[in-house]
Design a protein around this motif. Structure first.
Motif: not given
Length: 147
Positions: A20, A24, A28, A32, A35
């Protein structure tokens, strides 16, 4: 002191914490939803395979990799440990077992691409999507024979 060992089921929380944090810090470009979907896939997948962990003197994982048939499927290092040679050490472990190692890198992750090229990998191809068909182009790399 850096050491290496296979993963155990009890390592999963730390492995996912590393994943994670690294994603992160370096991915980028991921939507979302993508991910979250990838994380869910990995939560099911990682317990089924043996990861190679880089651990400190107290046996705390600092990074990990997953190798499959001479292909480096995953390499993630805790961002707090970036620049300390952990990723390079893991790649060298992989190369010791697979001198013609291959790896795929997200095209939107130029730091990762530069890392592998610095270690002697060369571009051998490109895909418009990742391995799950998501819209994240990959650059395929192989270790140069003369490296």
């Amino acid at each position: 002191m850096l050491d290496f060992r296979p993963s155990f089921p009890s390592d999963l929380p730390r492995v996912m914490e590393i994943w994670r944090a690294a994603v992160d810090a370096t991915h980028d470009f991921l939507a979302a939803d993508d991910r979250d979907a990838i994380e869910a896939e990995l939560l099911g997948f990682f317990p089924q395979v043996s990861l190679r962990l880089a651990v400190d003197g107290s046996d705390t994982p600092l990074g990990f990799m997953f190798l499959h048939e001479g292909h480096l499927e995953a390499l993630f290092v805790d961002p707090d440990q970036h620049g300390r040679g952990i990723g390079k050490a893991l790649v060298h472990k992989a190369l010791a077992a697979h001198p013609d190692l291959t790896v795929d890198v997200n095209a939107q992750n130029p730091k990762a691409l530069g890392f592998y090229e610095h270690l002697g990998f060369e571009r051998i191809g490109r895909s418009a999507q990742d391995g799950q068909g998501r819209p994240y182009p990959l650059i395929h790399l192989r270790r140069r024979a003369d490296s």
